[in-house]
Write a protein that holds these residues in place. Structure first.
Motif, PDB file in Angstrom:
ATOM      1  N   ASP A 257       0.856  -1.196   0.000  1.00 44.74           N
ATOM      2  CA  ASP A 257       0.000   0.000   0.000  1.00 44.74           C
ATOM      3  C   ASP A 257       0.880   1.230   0.000  1.00 44.74           C
ATOM      4  O   ASP A 257       1.819   1.318   0.786  1.00 44.74           O
ATOM      5  CB  ASP A 257      -0.875   0.027   1.258  1.00 44.74           C
ATOM      6  CG  ASP A 257      -1.993  -0.994   1.188  1.00 44.74           C
ATOM      7  OD1 ASP A 257      -2.510  -1.216   0.079  1.00 44.74           O
ATOM      8  OD2 ASP A 257      -2.327  -1.581   2.238  1.00 44.74           O
ATOM      9  N   VAL A 258       0.548   2.182  -0.868  1.00 40.40           N
ATOM     10  CA  VAL A 258       1.264   3.474  -0.860  1.00 40.40           C
ATOM     11  C   VAL A 258       0.358   4.432  -0.091  1.00 40.40           C
ATOM     12  O   VAL A 258      -0.705   4.815  -0.580  1.00 40.40           O
ATOM     13  CB  VAL A 258       1.517   3.992  -2.289  1.00 40.40           C
ATOM     14  CG1 VAL A 258       2.318   5.287  -2.246  1.00 40.40           C
ATOM     15  CG2 VAL A 258       2.231   2.940  -3.126  1.00 40.40           C
ATOM     16  N   LYS A 259       0.793   4.765   1.113  1.00 41.44           N
ATOM     17  CA  LYS A 259      -0.125   5.486   2.008  1.00 41.44           C
ATOM     18  C   LYS A 259      -0.067   6.998   1.842  1.00 41.44           C
ATOM     19  O   LYS A 259      -0.669   7.725   2.613  1.00 41.44           O
ATOM     20  CB  LYS A 259       0.169   5.091   3.456  1.00 41.44           C
ATOM     21  CG  LYS A 259      -0.054   3.589   3.683  1.00 41.44           C
ATOM     22  CD  LYS A 259      -0.423   3.272   5.121  1.00 41.44           C
ATOM     23  CE  LYS A 259      -0.743   1.799   5.302  1.00 41.44           C
ATOM     24  NZ  LYS A 259       0.463   0.992   5.546  1.00 41.44           N
ATOM     25  N   ILE A 260       0.668   7.482   0.843  1.00 44.92           N
ATOM     26  CA  ILE A 260       0.762   8.928   0.628  1.00 44.92           C
ATOM     27  C   ILE A 260      -0.571   9.404   0.039  1.00 44.92           C
ATOM     28  O   ILE A 260      -1.009   8.883  -0.993  1.00 44.92           O
ATOM     29  CB  ILE A 260       1.932   9.256  -0.329  1.00 44.92           C
ATOM     30  CG1 ILE A 260       3.237   8.670   0.230  1.00 44.92           C
ATOM     31  CG2 ILE A 260       2.038  10.763  -0.567  1.00 44.92           C
ATOM     32  CD1 ILE A 260       4.405   8.681  -0.731  1.00 44.92           C
TER      33      ILE A 260
ATOM     34  N   GLU B 285      10.221  14.027  -2.749  1.00 42.51           N
ATOM     35  CA  GLU B 285      11.275  14.412  -1.803  1.00 42.51           C
ATOM     36  C   GLU B 285      10.943  13.944  -0.381  1.00 42.51           C
ATOM     37  O   GLU B 285      11.750  14.104   0.516  1.00 42.51           O
ATOM     38  CB  GLU B 285      11.450  15.946  -1.784  1.00 42.51           C
ATOM     39  CG  GLU B 285      11.590  16.611  -3.154  1.00 42.51           C
ATOM     40  CD  GLU B 285      12.759  16.041  -3.963  1.00 42.51           C
ATOM     41  OE1 GLU B 285      13.793  15.742  -3.344  1.00 42.51           O
ATOM     42  OE2 GLU B 285      12.618  15.885  -5.188  1.00 42.51           O
ATOM     43  N   TYR B 286       9.762  13.405  -0.149  1.00 46.69           N
ATOM     44  CA  TYR B 286       9.387  12.968   1.199  1.00 46.69           C
ATOM     45  C   TYR B 286      10.245  11.788   1.631  1.00 46.69           C
ATOM     46  O   TYR B 286      10.536  10.905   0.809  1.00 46.69           O
ATOM     47  CB  TYR B 286       7.917  12.488   1.245  1.00 46.69           C
ATOM     48  CG  TYR B 286       6.850  13.528   1.119  1.00 46.69           C
ATOM     49  CD1 TYR B 286       7.135  14.865   0.857  1.00 46.69           C
ATOM     50  CD2 TYR B 286       5.510  13.151   1.249  1.00 46.69           C
ATOM     51  CE1 TYR B 286       6.122  15.792   0.723  1.00 46.69           C
ATOM     52  CE2 TYR B 286       4.487  14.073   1.120  1.00 46.69           C
ATOM     53  CZ  TYR B 286       4.794  15.392   0.853  1.00 46.69           C
ATOM     54  OH  TYR B 286       3.792  16.298   0.710  1.00 46.69           O
ATOM     55  N   PRO B 287      10.597  11.734   2.943  1.00 45.01           N
ATOM     56  CA  PRO B 287      11.363  10.577   3.407  1.00 45.01           C
ATOM     57  C   PRO B 287      10.625   9.257   3.149  1.00 45.01           C
ATOM     58  O   PRO B 287      11.253   8.254   2.784  1.00 45.01           O
ATOM     59  CB  PRO B 287      11.521  10.817   4.911  1.00 45.01           C
ATOM     60  CG  PRO B 287      11.136  12.231   5.151  1.00 45.01           C
ATOM     61  CD  PRO B 287      10.349  12.724   3.995  1.00 45.01           C
ATOM     62  N   GLU B 288       9.293   9.245   3.324  1.00 44.44           N
ATOM     63  CA  GLU B 288       8.592   7.962   3.133  1.00 44.44           C
ATOM     64  C   GLU B 288       8.633   7.507   1.676  1.00 44.44           C
ATOM     65  O   GLU B 288       8.593   6.321   1.384  1.00 44.44           O
ATOM     66  CB  GLU B 288       7.152   7.987   3.665  1.00 44.44           C
ATOM     67  CG  GLU B 288       6.219   8.992   3.046  1.00 44.44           C
ATOM     68  CD  GLU B 288       6.017  10.198   3.947  1.00 44.44           C
ATOM     69  OE1 GLU B 288       7.026  10.805   4.356  1.00 44.44           O
ATOM     70  OE2 GLU B 288       4.842  10.534   4.215  1.00 44.44           O
ATOM     71  N   PHE B 289       8.747   8.471   0.745  1.00 43.30           N
ATOM     72  CA  PHE B 289       8.889   8.117  -0.669  1.00 43.30           C
ATOM     73  C   PHE B 289      10.219   7.385  -0.863  1.00 43.30           C
ATOM     74  O   PHE B 289      10.281   6.327  -1.488  1.00 43.30           O
ATOM     75  CB  PHE B 289       8.830   9.379  -1.543  1.00 43.30           C
ATOM     76  CG  PHE B 289       8.683   9.107  -3.013  1.00 43.30           C
ATOM     77  CD1 PHE B 289       7.441   9.159  -3.629  1.00 43.30           C
ATOM     78  CD2 PHE B 289       9.797   8.806  -3.799  1.00 43.30           C
ATOM     79  CE1 PHE B 289       7.301   8.901  -4.985  1.00 43.30           C
ATOM     80  CE2 PHE B 289       9.667   8.540  -5.162  1.00 43.30           C
ATOM     81  CZ  PHE B 289       8.422   8.604  -5.753  1.00 43.30           C
ATOM     82  N   GLY B 290      11.281   7.960  -0.278  1.00 41.86           N
ATOM     83  CA  GLY B 290      12.615   7.368  -0.398  1.00 41.86           C
ATOM     84  C   GLY B 290      12.685   5.987   0.243  1.00 41.86           C
ATOM     85  O   GLY B 290      13.275   5.060  -0.321  1.00 41.86           O
ATOM     86  N   GLU B 291      12.031   5.843   1.396  1.00 35.34           N
ATOM     87  CA  GLU B 291      12.056   4.538   2.085  1.00 35.34           C
ATOM     88  C   GLU B 291      11.330   3.473   1.265  1.00 35.34           C
ATOM     89  O   GLU B 291      11.793   2.349   1.118  1.00 35.34           O
ATOM     90  CB  GLU B 291      11.381   4.659   3.460  1.00 35.34           C
ATOM     91  CG  GLU B 291      12.294   5.260   4.505  1.00 35.34           C
ATOM     92  CD  GLU B 291      11.523   5.945   5.622  1.00 35.34           C
ATOM     93  OE1 GLU B 291      10.370   5.544   5.902  1.00 35.34           O
ATOM     94  OE2 GLU B 291      12.077   6.902   6.214  1.00 35.34           O
ATOM     95  N   LEU B 292      10.175   3.871   0.735  1.00 35.70           N
ATOM     96  CA  LEU B 292       9.392   2.943  -0.073  1.00 35.70           C
ATOM     97  C   LEU B 292      10.154   2.562  -1.340  1.00 35.70           C
ATOM     98  O   LEU B 292      10.163   1.397  -1.759  1.00 35.70           O
ATOM     99  CB  LEU B 292       8.051   3.620  -0.428  1.00 35.70           C
ATOM    100  CG  LEU B 292       6.874   2.729  -0.742  1.00 35.70           C
ATOM    101  CD1 LEU B 292       6.659   1.692   0.325  1.00 35.70           C
ATOM    102  CD2 LEU B 292       5.605   3.591  -0.882  1.00 35.70           C
TER     103      LEU B 292
END
Ligand SMILES: Nc1ncnc2c1ncn2[C@@H]1O[C@H](COP(=O)(O)OP(=O)(O)OP(=O)(O)O)[C@@H](O)[C@H]1O
Ligand SMILES: [Mg+2]
Length: 273
Positions: free
Chosen positions: A227-230, A240-247
């Motif tokens: 699931d992409v929770k953004i 540029e979000y950290p969660e984007f980079g982690e995913l």
């Protein structure tokens, strides 16, 4: 309280074998997942693993060897106007002009609209896709990227409930690709649609999708559904979000493992390291 959401489309233990000169080859194996109305599902996995084949069953061009693919609760028996397909190879008719390609679906019985509305829709998509100056040209006079934009315009024009897109932006330069991704997000914000998109780009999958289906090397099985929770609406800033980079790191890890497995499979039997 658990709410039971009925799926718009579902794969239920789906397998598909193709006959080859060397006997049957399993291309899709035991795939089960549901797609709900409004979902944006991105499918990612190595070249030749069975992604297009999986989508073809939903489009109604292939039938599973076992299991069932259903749309609105009924087994799919063929193509339908509520499922608009953008093919991996340009889905345009070479014998029609650019404008007539866009108008084509609007003349079919299932989608027929009055002539004036058809003209308006054509003008809208010609302009949106930057093709207005080529309205009367034939596809052979367009560049590869322009043909791809035309294929996208054709599919959008009939406003299908479900968009099936097979690497729709693969042939485009980076700027046009980013443009097309944003335009797709815009179309989805304006019209309630469900999407299945095949891509090789992890970034594209995360940027656009609400769920990412990672499939294995051939035969395509489900490796993991993420699931992409953004939340939507999404803009390029989310990249540029950290969660984007982690995913991205996580999905890349999964995908790379399958790409390597597919490479090993593609080697001739006599090849040894
Ligand atoms: N009609 C067919 N008859 C026989 N084999 C087929 C047919 N269509 C596809 N295949 C084979 O099935 C396998 C999966 O093909 P498919 O087009 O689904 O892969 P894909 O994951 O979409 O790959 P790509 O990322 O390169 O588009 C390939 O080995 C291909 O050769
Ligand atoms: Mg494919």
């Amino acid at each position: 309280m658990t709410s039971v959401k009925t799926a718009l489309a579902s794969f239920d233990r789906v397998s598909l074998d193709f006959d080859t000169p060397n006997g049957p080859m399993t291309v899709v194996e035991d795939v089960s997942y549901d797609i709900h109305g409004g979902d944006f599902v991105a499918v990612i996995g190595p070249s030749g693993c069975g992604k297009t084949t999986m989508m073809s069953m939903l489009a109604g061009f292939q039938k599973p060897t076992s299991g069932a693919v259903t749309f609105e609760g009924r087994p799919i028996t063929g193509p339908g106007s509520e499922r608009g397909v953008i093919f991996q190879e340009y889905g345009v008719y070479p014998w029609l002009t650019v404008r007539d390609n866009i108008a084509f679906g609007l003349g079919l019985k299932a989608n027929r609209v009055p002539a004036r509305e058809c003209d308006e829709i054509c003008e809208h998509y010609l302009s949106l896709m930057g093709l207005s100056d080529f309205a009367n040209s034939y596809p052979k006079h367009l560049s590869g990227g322009m043909r791809q934009r035309l294929a996208i315009a054709r599919a959008y024009a009939v406003k299908p409930k479900f968009l099936l897109m097979d690497e729709p932006f693969g042939a485009l330069d980076a700027q046009t690709r980013a443009n097309m991704q944003n335009m797709l997000l815009g179309v989805l914000a304006a019209e309630e649609k469900t999407v299945m998109l095949i891509t090789h780009s992890v970034e594209e999958a995360i940027y656009l999708a609400s769920r990412i289906v990672v499939v294995t090397a051939r035969p395509a099985r489900i490796r993991e559904i993420i699931d992409v929770k953004i939340p939507y609406p999404r803009s390029e800033a989310i990249q540029e979000y950290p969660e984007f980079g982690e995913l991205r790191k996580y999905v890349r890890g999964l995908v790379m493992r399958e790409y390597r497995a597919q490479q090993v499979q593609n080697r001739p039997a006599s090849f040894s390291e």
